[in-house]
Design a protein around this motif. Structure first.
Motif, PDB file in Angstrom:
ATOM      1  N   PRO A   1      21.738 -29.035  43.209  1.00 16.75           N
ATOM      2  CA  PRO A   1      20.447 -29.649  42.874  1.00 16.75           C
ATOM      3  C   PRO A   1      19.267 -28.973  43.562  1.00 16.75           C
ATOM      4  O   PRO A   1      18.180 -28.900  42.987  1.00 16.75           O
ATOM      5  N   ALA A   2      19.495 -28.455  44.753  1.00 19.96           N
ATOM      6  CA  ALA A   2      18.383 -27.868  45.508  1.00 19.96           C
ATOM      7  C   ALA A   2      17.827 -26.623  44.818  1.00 19.96           C
ATOM      8  O   ALA A   2      16.674 -26.243  45.034  1.00 19.96           O
ATOM      9  N   ARG A   3      18.648 -25.952  43.993  1.00 21.05           N
ATOM     10  CA  ARG A   3      18.207 -24.711  43.351  1.00 21.05           C
ATOM     11  C   ARG A   3      17.626 -24.940  41.967  1.00 21.05           C
ATOM     12  O   ARG A   3      17.232 -23.993  41.291  1.00 21.05           O
ATOM     13  N   LEU A   4      17.613 -26.185  41.501  1.00 23.33           N
ATOM     14  CA  LEU A   4      17.262 -26.474  40.114  1.00 23.33           C
ATOM     15  C   LEU A   4      15.878 -25.953  39.734  1.00 23.33           C
ATOM     16  O   LEU A   4      15.716 -25.223  38.758  1.00 23.33           O
ATOM     17  N   LEU A   5      14.882 -26.324  40.547  1.00 22.70           N
ATOM     18  CA  LEU A   5      13.504 -25.967  40.202  1.00 22.70           C
ATOM     19  C   LEU A   5      13.331 -24.448  40.160  1.00 22.70           C
ATOM     20  O   LEU A   5      12.689 -23.911  39.259  1.00 22.70           O
ATOM     21  N   ASN A   6      13.959 -23.749  41.118  1.00 23.44           N
ATOM     22  CA  ASN A   6      13.888 -22.286  41.135  1.00 23.44           C
ATOM     23  C   ASN A   6      14.488 -21.708  39.876  1.00 23.44           C
ATOM     24  O   ASN A   6      13.916 -20.828  39.235  1.00 23.44           O
ATOM     25  N   ALA A   7      15.670 -22.190  39.528  1.00 25.34           N
ATOM     26  CA  ALA A   7      16.391 -21.630  38.388  1.00 25.34           C
ATOM     27  C   ALA A   7      15.624 -21.870  37.099  1.00 25.34           C
ATOM     28  O   ALA A   7      15.499 -20.967  36.266  1.00 25.34           O
ATOM     29  N   VAL A   8      15.088 -23.085  36.931  1.00 25.20           N
ATOM     30  CA  VAL A   8      14.392 -23.387  35.678  1.00 25.20           C
ATOM     31  C   VAL A   8      13.103 -22.598  35.583  1.00 25.20           C
ATOM     32  O   VAL A   8      12.738 -22.103  34.514  1.00 25.20           O
ATOM     33  N   THR A   9      12.401 -22.432  36.707  1.00 27.90           N
ATOM     34  CA  THR A   9      11.189 -21.607  36.699  1.00 27.90           C
ATOM     35  C   THR A   9      11.526 -20.189  36.265  1.00 27.90           C
ATOM     36  O   THR A   9      10.827 -19.585  35.451  1.00 27.90           O
ATOM     37  N   LEU A  10      12.619 -19.663  36.788  1.00 29.93           N
ATOM     38  CA  LEU A  10      13.047 -18.311  36.424  1.00 29.93           C
ATOM     39  C   LEU A  10      13.432 -18.227  34.954  1.00 29.93           C
ATOM     40  O   LEU A  10      13.038 -17.299  34.238  1.00 29.93           O
ATOM     41  N   LEU A  11      14.162 -19.235  34.479  1.00 26.68           N
ATOM     42  CA  LEU A  11      14.565 -19.234  33.074  1.00 26.68           C
ATOM     43  C   LEU A  11      13.348 -19.312  32.167  1.00 26.68           C
ATOM     44  O   LEU A  11      13.300 -18.688  31.112  1.00 26.68           O
ATOM     45  N   LYS A  12      12.349 -20.077  32.596  1.00 24.97           N
ATOM     46  CA  LYS A  12      11.166 -20.229  31.749  1.00 24.97           C
ATOM     47  C   LYS A  12      10.326 -18.951  31.752  1.00 24.97           C
ATOM     48  O   LYS A  12       9.892 -18.491  30.703  1.00 24.97           O
ATOM     49  N   ASN A  13      10.135 -18.365  32.927  1.00 23.94           N
ATOM     50  CA  ASN A  13       9.225 -17.230  33.014  1.00 23.94           C
ATOM     51  C   ASN A  13       9.872 -15.916  32.617  1.00 23.94           C
ATOM     52  O   ASN A  13       9.245 -15.089  31.974  1.00 23.94           O
ATOM     53  N   GLU A  14      11.138 -15.708  33.001  1.00 22.88           N
ATOM     54  CA  GLU A  14      11.754 -14.412  32.724  1.00 22.88           C
ATOM     55  C   GLU A  14      12.579 -14.414  31.449  1.00 22.88           C
ATOM     56  O   GLU A  14      12.677 -13.409  30.764  1.00 22.88           O
ATOM     57  N   PHE A  15      13.211 -15.544  31.158  1.00 22.90           N
ATOM     58  CA  PHE A  15      14.101 -15.576  29.997  1.00 22.90           C
ATOM     59  C   PHE A  15      13.486 -16.339  28.822  1.00 22.90           C
ATOM     60  O   PHE A  15      14.132 -16.538  27.806  1.00 22.90           O
ATOM     61  N   HIS A  16      12.237 -16.767  28.952  1.00 23.16           N
ATOM     62  CA  HIS A  16      11.469 -17.384  27.849  1.00 23.16           C
ATOM     63  C   HIS A  16      12.113 -18.637  27.287  1.00 23.16           C
ATOM     64  O   HIS A  16      12.068 -18.859  26.081  1.00 23.16           O
ATOM     65  N   PHE A  17      12.742 -19.437  28.132  1.00 26.24           N
ATOM     66  CA  PHE A  17      13.232 -20.734  27.647  1.00 26.24           C
ATOM     67  C   PHE A  17      12.067 -21.714  27.709  1.00 26.24           C
ATOM     68  O   PHE A  17      11.854 -22.397  28.701  1.00 26.24           O
ATOM     69  N   ASP A  18      11.297 -21.741  26.624  1.00 25.34           N
ATOM     70  CA  ASP A  18      10.037 -22.487  26.664  1.00 25.34           C
ATOM     71  C   ASP A  18      10.151 -23.913  26.153  1.00 25.34           C
ATOM     72  O   ASP A  18       9.222 -24.693  26.286  1.00 25.34           O
ATOM     73  N   LEU A  19      11.282 -24.261  25.518  1.00 29.81           N
ATOM     74  CA  LEU A  19      11.407 -25.609  24.972  1.00 29.81           C
ATOM     75  C   LEU A  19      12.441 -26.400  25.778  1.00 29.81           C
ATOM     76  O   LEU A  19      13.617 -26.033  25.807  1.00 29.81           O
ATOM     77  N   PHE A  20      11.961 -27.450  26.428  1.00 27.71           N
ATOM     78  CA  PHE A  20      12.859 -28.346  27.163  1.00 27.71           C
ATOM     79  C   PHE A  20      13.442 -29.306  26.139  1.00 27.71           C
ATOM     80  O   PHE A  20      12.727 -30.115  25.560  1.00 27.71           O
ATOM     81  N   LEU A  21      14.755 -29.190  25.914  1.00 29.17           N
ATOM     82  CA  LEU A  21      15.346 -29.985  24.836  1.00 29.17           C
ATOM     83  C   LEU A  21      15.758 -31.357  25.305  1.00 29.17           C
ATOM     84  O   LEU A  21      15.494 -32.354  24.649  1.00 29.17           O
ATOM     85  N   ASP A  22      16.437 -31.405  26.441  1.00 27.60           N
ATOM     86  CA  ASP A  22      17.129 -32.645  26.732  1.00 27.60           C
ATOM     87  C   ASP A  22      17.574 -32.688  28.187  1.00 27.60           C
ATOM     88  O   ASP A  22      17.906 -31.655  28.761  1.00 27.60           O
ATOM     89  N   VAL A  23      17.568 -33.896  28.747  1.00 27.34           N
ATOM     90  CA  VAL A  23      18.258 -34.095  30.025  1.00 27.34           C
ATOM     91  C   VAL A  23      19.060 -35.380  29.907  1.00 27.34           C
ATOM     92  O   VAL A  23      18.608 -36.375  29.346  1.00 27.34           O
ATOM     93  N   THR A  24      20.288 -35.319  30.383  1.00 30.42           N
ATOM     94  CA  THR A  24      21.108 -36.520  30.413  1.00 30.42           C
ATOM     95  C   THR A  24      22.071 -36.386  31.589  1.00 30.42           C
ATOM     96  O   THR A  24      22.035 -35.395  32.301  1.00 30.42           O
ATOM     97  N   ALA A  25      22.870 -37.410  31.794  1.00 29.85           N
ATOM     98  CA  ALA A  25      23.830 -37.365  32.906  1.00 29.85           C
ATOM     99  C   ALA A  25      25.204 -37.751  32.380  1.00 29.85           C
ATOM    100  O   ALA A  25      25.318 -38.389  31.333  1.00 29.85           O
ATOM    101  N   VAL A  26      26.223 -37.311  33.100  1.00 34.06           N
ATOM    102  CA  VAL A  26      27.584 -37.729  32.787  1.00 34.06           C
ATOM    103  C   VAL A  26      28.125 -38.437  34.017  1.00 34.06           C
ATOM    104  O   VAL A  26      28.002 -37.925  35.125  1.00 34.06           O
ATOM    105  N   ASP A  27      28.659 -39.626  33.815  1.00 30.12           N
ATOM    106  CA  ASP A  27      29.224 -40.404  34.925  1.00 30.12           C
ATOM    107  C   ASP A  27      30.721 -40.133  34.982  1.00 30.12           C
ATOM    108  O   ASP A  27      31.452 -40.506  34.064  1.00 30.12           O
TER     109      ASP A  27
END
Lengths: 410, 156
Positions: free
Chosen positions: B32-58
């Motif tokens: 979890p601690a790396r989430l924000l870094n990874a998503v920023t990188l995915l958005k800026n370098e890999f152009h993942f510009d559409l946030f589709l979904d977030v959910t959880a699995v119990d």
């Protein structure tokens, strides 16, 4: 029970984002949840400066159906009727998207006839959905004639799909690995006749609305959203395309039989209400074009895969041989055993990306079924299209978003 | 079409990240601690510009109990990607992505309602599909399906 008794106090189920105005002259009004223009359970809390909307807080409401919770106690097959009731205006597309998610996880490849029929029925459903949305939007602006033309055609389509599936609205027609039944005799001939009538009446609606002064004044430059904003707020489908970008899953990441079809992706210019109206009207024409291609190239063959882990054996075999009887019993009682893992499948629904994220632990009952419903996501950014316009503009703008209450629920 | 898995593995390297080619799309497992870094990188370098979904699995009774699952899409190269991060029952907290995607706000509210995942930095975690005063999180596996919490008392 006496609701006026002192010990009974009805709590407010909704906490507004703001309860004070930013200015002395402003006033806060509550629109919905029981208002004809809110299409269900939506509540909009709006701060007004005279007739101008300053800011809004949109609550998508709740139907308390517990769709995802309920899915966790039914077999993979038995929850298809629940899936129908998400976007109940185009239930077939929900069926097919859900089945594709399960088929992805199970590694089942559907037959060519099934693939073509699913594509045809998806496009047919898209027409029904767009007809409903456009008709309702026009009626809310007082265009009763256009409304009746469009819902008349829609009703021909409902009755026609009922000939195939047995139901007018919620069909439960998809099956994991196939479809419930093949086309009845004469179905395609009737389809051709309906498409001809569709063209005649949609032509009349174009004539009534497209250059209508009142309509243009209400729709043009109202509820504008830019491409960048649309993507930032998660918009897909018609709303994203109305801003001028041809993003369509049918073209970008083709599924079913879309790769074999010739079709255009209509786009708007401005991202306003008029563009959303026009993109929907043009998309229906493209769907008709696709349906005609699919009717001409419909392959013969079975509609379901021959894989007894998932598809039911033929009825006469169930009654005559023990293996098929056991097979039938196990599939109905235990459900199809879907391999452990997870999968996400997305289809271009009339509203945008409809995704199913499923998790299996290897049993006949899902560990989780999650739907990424476009209507729900779209409600998160709807304030961008309402703020700054007139109070009366909420009605056409909200209509052009085509929020479906069943999809917003969980 | 899509992103090259090799390039992803290069930019999101072990030990923090674990990039797999899933059945339907690339999957990244991360703490979890790396989430924000990874998503920023995915958005800026890999152009993942559409946030589709977030959910959880119990995953009750497995530990850590929850898995928060994200899906992203790119309107430029039409690739998809899934991110998974595990959080414990005691501290089900992940960073919110509202600073990167507007659409994350509404979907995080839903996930917060249903699973009780806390999204650090989301300023608006009011109930969205549940009502004010609802106790518990209905999609958790230990929430009984038939449990009732009537907002208005039943008529006698």
């Amino acid at each position: 029970m006496n609701t006026k008794s002192p010990e009974f106090e009805l709590p407010n189920p909704v906490r507004p984002a703001f309860d004070a105005t930013g200015h002395d002259d402003h006033v806060i009004v509550n629109i919905g949840p029981s208002h004809p223009a809110t299409h269900g359970t939506v509540q909009i809390i709006a701060e007004l400066d005279g007739e101008r909307v300053v800011r809004t807080d949109v609550h998508c409401g709740y139907l308390h159906r517990g769709f995802e919770k309920e899915c966790e106690s039914h077999t993979w097959h038995n929850l298809i009727p629940y899936v129908d009731r998400l976007n109940y205006v185009s239930a077939l597309i929900n069926d097919f998207a859900y089945c594709e998610a399960v088929e992805t996880l199970a590694g089942v490849a559907i037959t060519p006839r099934c693939r073509h029929l699913r594509t045809l029925l998806s496009e047919y459903s898209r027409i029904v959905d767009h007809l409903t949305c456009v008709a309702a939007g026009l009626m809310e602006l007082g265009a009763m004639t256009a409304f009746l033309y469009l819902v008349m055609i829609r009703d021909y389509m409902y009755e026609h799909i009922a000939d195939l599936t047995g139901a007018r609205v919620t069909y439960t027609y998809g099956r994991i690995g196939g479809l419930a039944r093949d086309l009845p005799d004469g179905w395609l001939a009737r389809l051709e006749a309906i498409l001809d009538q569709y063209e005649m009446f949609v032509g009349r609606v174009h004539g009534l609305m497209d250059r209508n002064r009142i309509f243009i004044d209400r729709m043009r430059n109202v509820g504008v959203i830019s491409t960048a904003d649309a993507i930032h707020w998660g918009y897909t489908g018609v709303i994203l395309r109305s801003t001028g970008v041809p993003r369509d899953l049918r073209r970008d990441t083709p599924y079913l039989a879309y790769a074999d079809l010739d079709f255009e992706v209509p786009v708007g210019i401005n991202g306003d209400n008029y563009d959303r109206y026009y993109v929907r009207m043009r998309e229906m024409d493209e769907s008709v074009h696709m349906i005609r291609q699919l009717m001409d190239s419909l392959p013969a063959g079975p509609i379901s895969v021959d894989d007894h882990r998932f598809t039911l054996p033929e009825k006469h075999l169930v009654y005559t041989e023990i293996e098929s009887l056991i097979n039938h019993f196990k599939l109905v009682m235990d459900g199809p055993q879907v391999p452990a893992g997870d999968a996400y499948a997305a289809h271009e629904s009339p509203n945008g990306e409809l995704g199913f994220y499923i998790v299996s632990t290897g049993s006949g009952i899902p560990a989780k079924v999650h739907v990424r419903a476009p209507s729900f996501v779209h409600m998160g950014g709807v304030h961008r299209m309402l703020d700054g316009y007139q109070l009366a503009d909420i009605v056409p703008t909200f209509g052009s978003i085509n929020m479906i209450g069943g999809e917003c629920d969980r | 079409m899509g992103v090259e898995i090799g390039l992803l593995q290069q930019r999101l390297a072990p030990p923090d990240y674990d990039v797999l080619s899933g059945r339907d799309m690339p999957v990244v497992r991360l703490p979890p601690a790396r989430l924000l870094n990874a998503v920023t990188l995915l958005k800026n370098e890999f152009h993942f510009d559409l946030f589709l979904d977030v959910t959880a699995v119990d995953w009750l009774p497995r530990q850590p109990r929850f898995e928060v699952v994200y899906h992203f899409y790119s309107t430029r190269h039409f690739g998809r990607i899934r991110l998974k991060t595990a959080v414990t029952e005691g501290d089900p907290t992940v960073d919110s992505l509202v600073s990167l995607y507007g659409s994350a706000g509404y979907m995080e509210r839903e996930c917060h309602d249903m699973y009780g995942i806390a999204f650090r930095g989301n300023p608006d975690l009011r109930p969205i599909l549940l009502y004010e005063g609802f106790v518990g999180h209905p999609l958790r596996k230990d929430y009984p399906k038939l449990k009732e919490q009537p907002l208005v008392p039943y008529r006698k």
